[in-house]
Scaffold this motif. Structure first.
Motif, PDB file in Angstrom:
ATOM      1  N   GLU A   3       0.832  -1.214   0.000  1.00 19.95           N
ATOM      2  CA  GLU A   3       0.000   0.000   0.000  1.00 19.95           C
ATOM      3  C   GLU A   3       0.863   1.260   0.000  1.00 19.95           C
ATOM      4  O   GLU A   3       0.528   2.248  -0.658  1.00 19.95           O
ATOM      5  N   TYR A  58       1.995   1.779  -3.647  1.00 23.24           N
ATOM      6  CA  TYR A  58       0.914   2.244  -4.511  1.00 23.24           C
ATOM      7  C   TYR A  58       0.567   3.711  -4.231  1.00 23.24           C
ATOM      8  O   TYR A  58       0.389   4.508  -5.159  1.00 23.24           O
ATOM      9  N   GLN A 117      -3.298   2.396  -6.385  1.00 25.37           N
ATOM     10  CA  GLN A 117      -3.220   1.032  -6.913  1.00 25.37           C
ATOM     11  C   GLN A 117      -3.771   0.912  -8.325  1.00 25.37           C
ATOM     12  O   GLN A 117      -3.145   0.297  -9.189  1.00 25.37           O
ATOM     13  N   ALA A 158      -2.638  -6.430  -8.997  1.00 20.71           N
ATOM     14  CA  ALA A 158      -1.965  -6.351  -7.691  1.00 20.71           C
ATOM     15  C   ALA A 158      -1.834  -7.760  -7.120  1.00 20.71           C
ATOM     16  O   ALA A 158      -2.781  -8.312  -6.569  1.00 20.71           O
TER      17      ALA A 158
END
Length: 454
Positions: free
Chosen positions: A110, A113, A119, A130
């Motif tokens: 996370e 991203y 993302q 992902a």
């Protein structure tokens, strides 16, 4: 005794490590297959024994080169993706070959991203869902963050086929088919490494990218740089078949590859486990993936244990068309909603509902093929493809092939007899550099299952 000119191909799968010698007509004249026991990494997670794999490659190549009836002109490599070997200046591995199924720290993912546009945009730019550790670029990023001392010692991060190549060539290179397969490294719009790879200082860990059609000369052999196996498996079909097709490459993963769809991936497709591969020509191939071979193996074990059968018996079961309507009618139970990107739903079945192992296995194949239809359709939208070729393990499964043909009644569904398509693809990509003959027209044998053919 005349000596036959041949090419040696190492085809390194997750399960089987194979060496083939192909003659100039692409007939297999020598074959070796070995399984290596897995070891565990520092966290206790199973992984490839990269040191034993390296030794195996060198021993097998030495033995093949000592076969007096063959003259090895060249050697090339195909291997599974999403796996990096971290080497020092001399090419010695510094770390385990981490398993692409190893759970990835959510916080770290996370963080990456959010730093590079979120993302959805990150995944669209890199044409990579992902997937955590299956995004091999994230594996190197994890080492940088969690093992900075190791990161500092790494001279090169090599995808597995290029590492195997380096053992014989002595050269360290990168390959576009390895970079362009759900690695999260490549920006498909800019046709270059993604911004994050550069800004995080990872580009210095990757050797130069060279063409898959290039070779090195070493000890009298022409040594190729290796290809990602799924991309290599496409090459015999692209060479031999001109009209549009989809290739369903089956093994641990079942991957539907449409080399005639160059449209950009959408966020919805990415969420359904679609991605883009790069051909050795740098053209994108839209693909969808299922972990179907793995699920098949696990569920066969469950069926075999329940009915007190050996797992090997399932390889010889014949297709029973009469069972299908009865299974569909008699076993309609309320299953929980199935997420076809993750499962066929078969694990929900209570095996006591089936009269014998044959019925249970037919139900497993019904469910897997239903899931496969969902997955393959994702790369068929808005295309004129009328032919579906299946290679690998499921192409030899009569039950699977008959059920697949039923699911695609408007297409010609064929089992391809290029059982070693990735190995032949790795040979064909450097054909002109070792082979004085033309590429034969019968590399692919097709067995049609359409229109009730079988």
């Amino acid at each position: 005794m005349s000596v036959r000119p041949v090419i040696a191909i190492f085809d390194i799968g997750k399960t089987n490590k194979k060496l083939f010698l192909f003659d100039e007509d692409y007939h297999i004249v020598y074959e070796r297959s070995v399984r290596l026991a897995e070891i565990t990494d520092e966290d206790g997670f199973p992984c490839e024994n990269v040191h034993e794999l390296g030794k195996l490659v060198l021993v097998e190549f030495k033995e093949a080169s000592e076969q007096k009836e063959f003259d090895i002109k060249a050697v090339n490599f195909s291997g599974y993706g999403a796996s990096l070997v971290y080497v020092d200046e001399k090419g010695k591995p510094l770390a385990p070959l981490y398993n692409y199924l190893k759970p990835y720290p959510e916080k770290l993912q996370e963080e990456l991203y959010s730093k590079y546009g979120g993302q959805e945009q990150f995944c669209i730019d890199t044409a990579s869902p992902a997937l955590g550790s299956l995004n091999s670029g994230l594996q190197l990023y994890r080492i940088k963050k969690e093992q900075p001392e190791l990161f500092g010692k790494i001279k090169y991060a090599l995808h597995l086929p290029q590492y195997i190549s380096s053992l014989i060539s002595g050269q360290f290179v990168n390959d576009i088919t390895g970079i362009g397969c759900h690695t999260a490294m490549w920006d498909f719009k800019k046709n270059d490494y993604h911004q994050w790879i550069k800004q995080e200082g990872l580009t210095s860990k990757f050797p130069p990218i060279i063409s898959a059609e290039s070779v090195f000369e070493n000890h009298g052999y022409k040594v190729g740089s290796g290809l990602h196996d799924s991309s290599a498996a496409l090459i015999p079909y692209l060479v031999s078949i001109k009209e549009p097709f989809v290739l369903l490459s089956t093994g641990t993963w079942s991957i539907s590859l449409n080399p005639f769809d160059h449209s950009e991936l959408t966020a919805d497709e990415l969420n359904k486990d679609c991605l883009c591969y790069l051909q050795y020509t740098c053209k994108p191939v839209k693909a969808s993936r299922l972990f179907a071979g793995h699920e098949h193996e696990e569920q066969v074990k469950r069926i075999a244990a329940h009915f007190n059968r050996s797992a090997g018996e399932f390889n010889t079961l014949s297709f029973n068309n009469g069972l299908i309507p009865r299974l569909q009618q008699n076993f309609k139970q309320d299953l929980n909603p199935v997420d076809f990107t993750r499962s066929s739903g078969f694990e929900q079945w209570d095996l006591t509902m089936f009269g014998n192992h044959n019925e249970a296995y037919h139900q497993l194949m019904l469910d897997l093929v239903r899931q496969q239809r969902y997955s393959t359709q994702l790369v068929l939208k808005d295309t004129r493809v009328k032919r579906l070729f299946v290679d690998g393990g499921f192409s030899h499964n009569e039950i699977y092939m008959n059920l697949l043909a039923r699911e695609f009644p408007k297409m010609e569904v064929c089992a391809a007899s290029v059982a070693q398509a990735s190995a032949i693809g790795a040979a064909l990509v450097i054909h002109s550099l070792w082979n004085q003959k033309s590429i034969p027209g019968d590399i692919i044998g097709l067995k049609s299952y359409s229109n009730g053919s079988h």
